[in-house]
Write an enzyme that holds these catalytic residues in place. Sequence first.
Site, PDB file in Angstrom:
ATOM      1  N   SER A  59       0.793  -1.081  -0.100  1.00  0.00           N
ATOM      2  CA  SER A  59       0.108  -0.015  -0.012  1.00  0.00           C
ATOM      3  C   SER A  59       0.827   1.246  -0.020  1.00  0.00           C
ATOM      4  O   SER A  59       1.999   1.148   0.339  1.00  0.00           O
ATOM      5  CB  SER A  59      -0.956   0.091   1.424  1.00  0.00           C
ATOM      6  OG  SER A  59      -1.551  -1.259   1.282  1.00  0.00           O
TER       7      SER A  59
HETATM    8  N1  SAH Z   1      -0.897  -4.535   4.053  1.00  0.00           N
HETATM    9  C1  SAH Z   1      -0.387  -5.054   2.833  1.00  0.00           C
HETATM   10  C2  SAH Z   1      -1.204  -4.970   1.693  1.00  0.00           C
HETATM   11  C3  SAH Z   1      -1.060  -6.058   0.867  1.00  0.00           C
HETATM   12  S1  SAH Z   1      -2.402  -5.981  -0.440  1.00  0.00           S
HETATM   13  C4  SAH Z   1       1.020  -4.315   2.580  1.00  0.00           C
HETATM   14  O1  SAH Z   1       1.484  -3.332   3.433  1.00  0.00           O
HETATM   15  O2  SAH Z   1       1.800  -4.832   1.950  1.00  0.00           O
HETATM   16  C5  SAH Z   1      -3.549  -7.112   0.302  1.00  0.00           C
HETATM   17  C6  SAH Z   1      -3.266  -8.361   0.567  1.00  0.00           C
HETATM   18  O3  SAH Z   1      -4.463  -9.101   1.154  1.00  0.00           O
HETATM   19  C7  SAH Z   1      -2.781  -9.212  -0.699  1.00  0.00           C
HETATM   20  O4  SAH Z   1      -1.621  -9.887  -0.098  1.00  0.00           O
HETATM   21  C8  SAH Z   1      -3.588 -10.329  -0.668  1.00  0.00           C
HETATM   22  O5  SAH Z   1      -3.501 -11.809  -0.931  1.00  0.00           O
HETATM   23  C9  SAH Z   1      -4.376 -10.502   1.048  1.00  0.00           C
HETATM   24  N2  SAH Z   1      -5.676 -10.984   0.877  1.00  0.00           N
HETATM   25  C10 SAH Z   1      -6.758 -10.942  -0.080  1.00  0.00           C
HETATM   26  N3  SAH Z   1      -7.627 -11.905   0.568  1.00  0.00           N
HETATM   27  C11 SAH Z   1      -7.449 -12.283   1.755  1.00  0.00           C
HETATM   28  C12 SAH Z   1      -8.008 -13.508   2.809  1.00  0.00           C
HETATM   29  N4  SAH Z   1      -9.210 -13.676   2.526  1.00  0.00           N
HETATM   30  N5  SAH Z   1      -7.107 -13.669   3.608  1.00  0.00           N
HETATM   31  C13 SAH Z   1      -5.884 -13.088   3.790  1.00  0.00           C
HETATM   32  N6  SAH Z   1      -5.318 -12.451   3.236  1.00  0.00           N
HETATM   33  C14 SAH Z   1      -5.986 -11.841   1.930  1.00  0.00           C
END
Ligand code: SAH
Length: 231
Positions: A59
């Site tokens: 993000s």
């Molecule tokens: N907080 C992260 C943002 C990553 S993007 C950062 O700072 O880098 C969002 C993430 O949510 C992705 O890695 C995706 O795989 C995860 N995600 C999506 N659906 C999910 C679920 N049902 N359970 C766990 N993770 C999930």
Amino acid sequence: MSDDPRVIRLIMDLRKYGIPEPILSVIERIPRALFVDEPFAHAAWDNSALPIACGQTISQPLIVAYAAWKLELAPGMRVLEIGTGSGYQAAVLSPLCRRVYTIERHRPLLSLAQARFKALKLDNIVSRHADGLEGWPGQAPFDRILLSAAVGEVPVNLIEQLKPGGRLIAPVGPVPKSDVFAPKISFSQHLTQIIRRENGIERTTLIPVMFVPMVAGLPDARSSDDVERKR
Ligand code: SAH
């Protein structure tokens, strides 16, 4: 204050948006370059989201800082994050509360994030490979819950894992069902805050955002993890 001009530029930028000093100081201390892939290291201190493995994104620093701010954390709190991704958001939350529980459905991403937490000695982060849409019932209730991926609507079972008076923040809006090509799709979502009250919930719409979708279940060998292996 850091003497790296890129760090100074980012901190000054975030300060303009009203991000409070304690959060700015955490952003300054956590080396974002450690959370991005090598080809993007030069852009690590830019105020922008960047691609990571498995078709996901780290993000934008502004949104990471904003979410940390609006969660109104206190040192004794236990916080659940859903969507570990690179681990950057969890790392920023870590010094601001007692314990961070973070869940990721893509195992390769989780392994990388865990190695980063270890390298930075962020010992109060606990992480697991699971479908975060189920929350973490064994550790509930939480003081705070942050969804780091977008949902069409906030799942009630997650609100139920909040303590009374607890606060949840989530990007809410239209989301595609699969995350494989999600970063290429533009859709409008709003960061939404929910406070669990004795007699219901209090809901506030914060700012417009764009997150990759929350996807139910774990990836199987033929879907996104497979895409990751072929790259
Ligand atoms: N907080 C992260 C943002 C990553 S993007 C950062 O700072 O880098 C969002 C993430 O949510 C992705 O890695 C995706 O795989 C995860 N995600 C999506 N659906 C999910 C679920 N049902 N359970 C766990 N993770 C999930």
